[in-house]
Enzyme design. Structure first.
Site, mmCIF file in Angstrom:
data_model
loop_
_atom_site.group_PDB
_atom_site.id
_atom_site.type_symbol
_atom_site.label_atom_id
_atom_site.label_comp_id
_atom_site.label_asym_id
_atom_site.label_seq_id
_atom_site.Cartn_x
_atom_site.Cartn_y
_atom_site.Cartn_z
ATOM 1 C CD GLU A 85 -1.749 -2.593 1.241
ATOM 2 O OE1 GLU A 85 -2.300 -3.630 1.653
ATOM 3 O OE2 GLU A 85 -0.505 -2.738 1.978
ATOM 4 N N PRO A 88 12.047 -13.599 -0.168
ATOM 5 C CG PRO A 88 13.021 -14.197 1.187
ATOM 6 C CD PRO A 88 13.125 -13.534 0.317
ATOM 7 N NE ARG A 89 4.323 -8.974 1.032
ATOM 8 C CZ ARG A 89 4.403 -7.188 -0.190
ATOM 9 N NH1 ARG A 89 5.116 -7.809 -1.169
ATOM 10 N NH2 ARG A 89 3.001 -7.004 0.050
ATOM 11 N N GLY A 104 12.977 -2.351 -0.411
ATOM 12 C CA GLY A 104 12.938 -1.326 -1.930
ATOM 13 C C GLY A 104 13.945 -1.516 -3.118
ATOM 14 C CD GLU A 105 18.814 -2.506 -2.635
ATOM 15 O OE1 GLU A 105 19.696 -1.931 -3.535
ATOM 16 O OE2 GLU A 105 19.231 -4.043 -2.223
ATOM 17 C CG ASN A 163 2.681 -4.613 -7.968
ATOM 18 O OD1 ASN A 163 2.340 -4.681 -9.170
ATOM 19 N ND2 ASN A 163 2.229 -3.078 -7.627
ATOM 20 C CG LEU A 221 0.470 -3.979 -12.341
ATOM 21 C CD1 LEU A 221 0.267 -2.663 -12.515
ATOM 22 C CD2 LEU A 221 0.176 -4.220 -13.891
ATOM 23 C CD GLU A 222 6.459 -3.241 -7.508
ATOM 24 O OE1 GLU A 222 7.022 -4.399 -7.243
ATOM 25 O OE2 GLU A 222 6.234 -2.196 -6.738
#
Length: 448
Positions: free
Chosen positions: A73, A281-282, A323-324, A348, A350-351
Site C-alpha cells: 500500500e 521473501p515477502r 525497497g530494491e 503486485n 505490474l512491477e
C-alpha cells in the site's frame, strides 16, 4: 461530491458500543500479538506507545494523514505522495502503517520529509487521542482499511476522508458479513470511495457505500515509476556475474511456498546448470530461513545485505533488503510472483512488467483479480494452476526468448493504457487539501 453521513444513523450508537466493548475485551490479545510477532521481528517490541496512541510530544500544526497498511500500500501511494511533496512542500504529512516493513518503506522513500507513526488500535480512546494529537485536516486511506471508530471519529470532527485505490475482493466482502451493519454505517461517513474497478465499486456498495460515494478512478499501481537506479543496478549485476547466465527471480514468497521454490530451482538447474535464482521473501523474518533452506539444498548462497552482489559461482542470491525488489526484477529473465500458490491473494504483478521482465504466478490472485485478468488476456502473464505448472511455465519461458519479449511488450502496452489514475486521484482530493499560503493571502485580501 456526494453528501456524506454527518450525523449518527439509527442504531449506530448500539453497534459502536458493542464493537468497542468487544475490542476492549480482546485488547489483552493485542499485547500477546505484539510479543509473539516480536520474537520473529524485533521491531514489534518497539514503539508500543504509538499502537495505543500515547504520544510524549505536544500536538503540532494540522496535517494531511495517509494510512497505508504495509509495503504494498505504501508503494501504491508513493506516486501520489511524491507529486504532492513537489507541488505542495508546505503540507505536513503524517503517514501511518501497521507493519514494521511498511514503516521501513516509508522511511526509505521519504526519510524525514514525512512523519511516520503506527496506526493505533481501533479503540475509541486511542482513535480520539490520535486525531486530537495530529489534527488531520484530511484523511487518505489506501485500499481496504476500514476501521469504524477511526472513521466515525473523523466524521465527528468534520475531517473529510477518501478511500483511495479502493479494492474489495469477493472474499473480503464475505469476511465483513458479521460486521456489515456497522461497517456500512462507517463507510457512509467517507467523502469518496475511489475504486480501482467497477467490480470493486459494486462490492463497496454491497458493503454499504452509496452509489454517489463511489467513483471508479482506476488503479494507482499502473502509474508505477521505474526506479532511477535500474540501469545502474543492471550494470553492476552483470559485472558481478562476470559472464552471461540465465536468471529467474522468486518474489514475495511466503513460508508455505519455499519448498516449491527449492523444487522448481532444482528442476530448472537440471536443464540450465548455471541458472541463478534471485530470491526475495515477502517478510524480513524469513530472510535467514530462506538462506538456510537454499544452503541445505546444496547450493552456494549469497545475500544482498551490506550492498553485496552475486558472486560468479553463486547458485542462489537472497535479496534480504527492502525497497530494491523492482530494480532486481530488471536483472531477471523471468519472475515468479508469490503469495499465489496459497490462498493469500497474490502480490503486485505490474512491477516486473514495468521493468521488462516476463511474469509467472500461481492461481490464487483474488487481491489482484482485475490486474491479473487484464494481463492474462493481453498475453503479459502466465498463470500456473499449481507449483508443478508454475515450474513448467518458467522452464518454457527461459527456453523461449521470443515469447518473453512478446510478453514484456504486451505488459508495457497494458501499463501505458492503464495509467491515469494518479491524475484523476489528484483532481479528486484537490478541493480538500489544505489551503496554500498564496490561497490564504488571496482570501485575506478579498476579505479586507
Amino acid at each position: 461530491m456526494p453528501n456524506v453521513a454527518k450525523r449518527k444513523e439509527p442504531g449506530e450508537g448500539v453497534l459502536r458500543a458493542l464493537y468497542s466493548f468487544a475490542l476492549y475485551v480482546l485488547s489483552p490479545f493485542t499485547l500477546y500479538h505484539l510479543i509473539s510477532r516480536g520474537f520473529r521481528v524485533h521491531e514489534y517490541f518497539r514503539r508500543w506507545d504509538e499502537r495505543y496512541a500515547t504520544y510524549g510530544s505536544q500536538p503540532r500544526r494540522p496535517c494531511v494523514w495517509l494510512h497505508a497498511v504495509s509495503v504494498g500500500e505504501v508503494n501504491a501511494a508513493a506516486p501520489l505522495v511524491n507529486v504532492l511533496l513537489r507541488q505542495r512542500p508546505d503540507i505536513r504529512w503524517v503517514i501511518t502503517t501497521i507493519t514494521p516493513t511498511g514503516s521501513e518503506r516509508v522511511r526509505a522513500l521519504w526519510g524525514e520529509r514525512v512523519e511516520h507513526v503506527y496506526l493505533p488500535y481501533d479503540l475509541p480512546g486511542s482513535t480520539a487521542r490520535f486525531l486530537q494529537h495530529f489534527q488531520p485536516s484530511l484523511g487518505l486511506i489506501m485500499e481496504t482499511e476500514l476501521w469504524p471508530n477511526m472513521l466515525f471519529g473523523c466524521r465527528d470532527l468534520g475531517i473529510p476522508v477518501y478511500i483511495l485505490n479502493a479494492r474489495l475482493s469477493a472474499r473480503s466482502l464475505r469476511g465483513y458479513r458479521l460486521l456489515r451493519p456497522l461497517i456500512g454505517r462507517a463507510l457512509r461517513t467517507v467523502k469518496c470511495v475511489a475504486a480501482q474497478s467497477a467490480a470493486d465499486g459494486r462490492r463497496f456498495q454491497k458493503l454499504g457505500a452509496t452509489a454517489a460515494q463511489v467513483q471508479v478512478i482506476g488503479n494507482l499501481k499502473y502509474d508505477v515509476a521505474v526506479p532511477d537506479c535500474l540501469d545502474a543496478v543492471r550494470a553492476a549485476f552483470s559485472a558481478a556475474l562476470a559472464r552471461p547466465r540465465p536468471v529467474w527471480l522468486a518474489a514475495s514468497t511466503h513460508e508455505g511456498e519455499e519448498a516449491a521454490v527449492i523444487a522448481i530451482h532444482r528442476r530448472l538447474r537440471a536443464r540450465w546448470p548455471d541458472l541463478l535464482l534471485l530470491w526475495a521473501p515477502r517478510h524480513p523474518e524469513r530472510f535467514a530461513r530462506v538462506q538456510a533452506l537454499a544452503a541445505e539444498a546444496g547450493w552456494k548462497v549469497g545475500t544482498r545485505r551490506g550492498g553485496h552482489w552475486p558472486r560468479p559461482d553463486d547458485d542462489v542470491f537472497v535479496i534480504d533488503t527492502l525497497g530494491e525488489l523492482m530494480a532486481f526484477y530488471g536483472c531477471a529473465d523471468v519472475a515468479f510472483v508469490g503469495g499465489s500458490l496459497q490462498p493469500i491473494g497474490g502480490h503486485n504483478l505490474l512491477e516486473p512488467a514495468a521493468v521488462g521482465t516476463a511474469v509467472v504466478t500461481g492461481p490464487h490472485l483474488h487481491n489482484f483479480a482485475e490486474i491479473s485478468r487484464r494481463m492474462d488476456e493481453a498475453g503479459a502473464l502466465r498463470i500456473g494452476a499449481d507449483a508443478e505448472a508454475v515450474g513448467a511455465a518458467l522452464e518454457a519461458l527461459l527456453a523461449d526468448p521470443g515469447t518473453r519479449q512478446a510478453m514484456t511488450e504486451a505488459g508495457a502496452t497494458l501499463i501505458e493504457q492503464g495509467q491515469g489514475a494518479l491524475q484523476r486521484t489528484l483532481a479528486l482530493v484537490a478541493a480538500d487539501l489544505p489551503a496554500s499560503a498564496d490561497e490564504l493571502a488571496g482570501a485575506a485580501v478579498t476579505a479586507s
